[in-house]
Structures are given as C-alpha cells and as structure tokens.
Scaffold this motif. Structure first.
Motif, PDB file in Angstrom:
ATOM      1  N   ILE A   1      42.331 129.373 -16.470  1.00 21.30           N
ATOM      2  CA  ILE A   1      41.837 130.723 -16.784  1.00 21.30           C
ATOM      3  C   ILE A   1      43.010 131.682 -16.938  1.00 21.30           C
ATOM      4  CG2 ILE A   1      40.452 132.656 -15.915  1.00 21.30           C
ATOM      5  CD1 ILE A   1      38.799 130.293 -16.899  1.00 21.30           C
ATOM      6  N   TRP A   2      44.013 131.574 -16.044  1.00 20.14           N
ATOM      7  CA  TRP A   2      45.187 132.443 -16.174  1.00 20.14           C
ATOM      8  C   TRP A   2      45.970 132.129 -17.445  1.00 20.14           C
ATOM      9  CZ3 TRP A   2      45.254 136.818 -14.013  1.00 20.14           C
ATOM     10  CH2 TRP A   2      44.684 137.013 -12.767  1.00 20.14           C
ATOM     11  N   ALA A   3      46.011 130.865 -17.846  1.00 26.93           N
ATOM     12  CA  ALA A   3      46.683 130.508 -19.093  1.00 26.93           C
ATOM     13  C   ALA A   3      45.946 131.103 -20.291  1.00 26.93           C
ATOM     14  CB  ALA A   3      46.787 128.990 -19.229  1.00 26.93           C
ATOM     15  N   LEU A   4      44.626 131.085 -20.237  1.00 25.00           N
ATOM     16  CA  LEU A   4      43.828 131.675 -21.301  1.00 25.00           C
ATOM     17  C   LEU A   4      44.049 133.184 -21.375  1.00 25.00           C
ATOM     18  CD1 LEU A   4      41.604 131.122 -23.429  1.00 25.00           C
ATOM     19  CD2 LEU A   4      39.950 131.607 -21.643  1.00 25.00           C
ATOM     20  N   ILE A   5      44.003 133.849 -20.232  1.00 26.02           N
ATOM     21  CA  ILE A   5      44.224 135.298 -20.201  1.00 26.02           C
ATOM     22  C   ILE A   5      45.654 135.627 -20.623  1.00 26.02           C
ATOM     23  CG2 ILE A   5      44.307 137.319 -18.684  1.00 26.02           C
ATOM     24  CD1 ILE A   5      42.051 135.962 -17.050  1.00 26.02           C
ATOM     25  N   PHE A   6      46.628 134.817 -20.171  1.00 27.85           N
ATOM     26  CA  PHE A   6      48.025 135.032 -20.540  1.00 27.85           C
ATOM     27  C   PHE A   6      48.223 134.912 -22.045  1.00 27.85           C
ATOM     28  CE2 PHE A   6      52.331 133.265 -21.232  1.00 27.85           C
ATOM     29  CZ  PHE A   6      53.076 134.331 -20.770  1.00 27.85           C
TER      30      PHE A   6
ATOM     31  N   PHE B   1      37.311 127.736 -29.974  1.00 26.13           N
ATOM     32  CA  PHE B   1      38.047 126.641 -29.342  1.00 26.13           C
ATOM     33  C   PHE B   1      39.553 126.794 -29.550  1.00 26.13           C
ATOM     34  CE2 PHE B   1      39.502 122.258 -28.716  1.00 26.13           C
ATOM     35  CZ  PHE B   1      38.920 122.011 -27.484  1.00 26.13           C
ATOM     36  N   LEU B   2      39.962 127.583 -30.531  1.00 25.79           N
ATOM     37  CA  LEU B   2      41.392 127.843 -30.736  1.00 25.79           C
ATOM     38  C   LEU B   2      42.000 128.552 -29.529  1.00 25.79           C
ATOM     39  CD1 LEU B   2      41.394 128.878 -34.488  1.00 25.79           C
ATOM     40  CD2 LEU B   2      42.108 126.700 -33.503  1.00 25.79           C
ATOM     41  N   LEU B   3      41.200 129.336 -28.819  1.00 27.28           N
ATOM     42  CA  LEU B   3      41.679 129.963 -27.586  1.00 27.28           C
ATOM     43  C   LEU B   3      41.973 128.902 -26.524  1.00 27.28           C
ATOM     44  CD1 LEU B   3      39.193 132.970 -27.381  1.00 27.28           C
ATOM     45  CD2 LEU B   3      41.595 133.036 -28.066  1.00 27.28           C
ATOM     46  N   VAL B   4      41.160 127.870 -26.483  1.00 24.87           N
ATOM     47  CA  VAL B   4      41.398 126.769 -25.550  1.00 24.87           C
ATOM     48  C   VAL B   4      42.688 126.041 -25.906  1.00 24.87           C
ATOM     49  CG1 VAL B   4      40.482 124.564 -24.715  1.00 24.87           C
ATOM     50  CG2 VAL B   4      38.953 126.512 -25.043  1.00 24.87           C
TER      51      VAL B   4
END
Length: 110
Positions: free
Chosen positions: A90-95, A65-68
């Motif tokens: 999703i792009w924010a997560l990948i970024f 959840f830290l990735l979120v």
C-alpha cells in the motif's frame, strides 16, 4: 543533459515524497539519486514486459492495474537499492502516486 536534469528532479521528488509519507524511508540524497537511476532502468526494461504480459487484466480493470505494476516496480527498487525501504504494498502504491504528482509539478516548474 536533459536526462541528468530529469534524474536530479526525480531524486528531489523521491526525497520530498519520503518526507511526506511515513511508510517510505530514504537515507541520503545520494540514495535518492541511485533510486532515480534504478527506477529509470526498471521503467525502461521491466515495465514494458509487465504491461504486455498483463494486457487482459489491464483491459478488464480499465487501466487501473497499471497502478499495481507501478507499485511492484517500487517494491523491486526497494529490494535492489540499499538505504531505501517501503513498508508494504500500500505504501508503494501511495509512493508511486505521490512521486508522479511531485514529478509533474517539478516538470512544470522547470
């Protein structure tokens, strides 16, 4: 002096990540430096509060959840910084993942 160098390296990492990812857009290097400052402030102020508030979810998901939380901070920076845009969660997560990898590589080099 080390903090200024870290901000410059983060600015370079932001520009490199925006070139790699089609869902992330940044106008100029000055915008990247402003984004680096905003991300540093958000990580120092907002991130610890979110981590404390979401401890049960973080434990259940074994820390994923830290990735979120990182993606939410990127989206908040998107809202705060003019000239920087992310096309979605999703792009924010990948970024955030790509930015972390590029920052680690640049830290090892310098």
């Amino acid at each position: 002096m080390g903090f200024i160098i870290k901000l410059l390296l983060t600015g370079v990492a932001v520009v490199l990540a925006s070139y790699i990812l089609p869902g992330v857009h940044i106008d100029t290097f000055l915008t990247a430096l402003i984004l680096a400052i905003v991300l540093a402030l958000l990580n120092a102020v907002v991130r610890p509060i979110l981590v404390i508030l979401t401890i049960p979810v973080t434990i259940v998901t074994l820390g994923l959840f830290l990735l979120v939380i990182n993606a939410l901070i990127i989206l908040l920076a998107d809202y705060l910084v003019a000239g920087f845009s992310v096309d979605g969660f999703i792009w924010a997560l990948i970024f955030s993942l790509v930015l972390s990898v590029i920052n680690a590589i640049l830290d090892m080099i310098f």
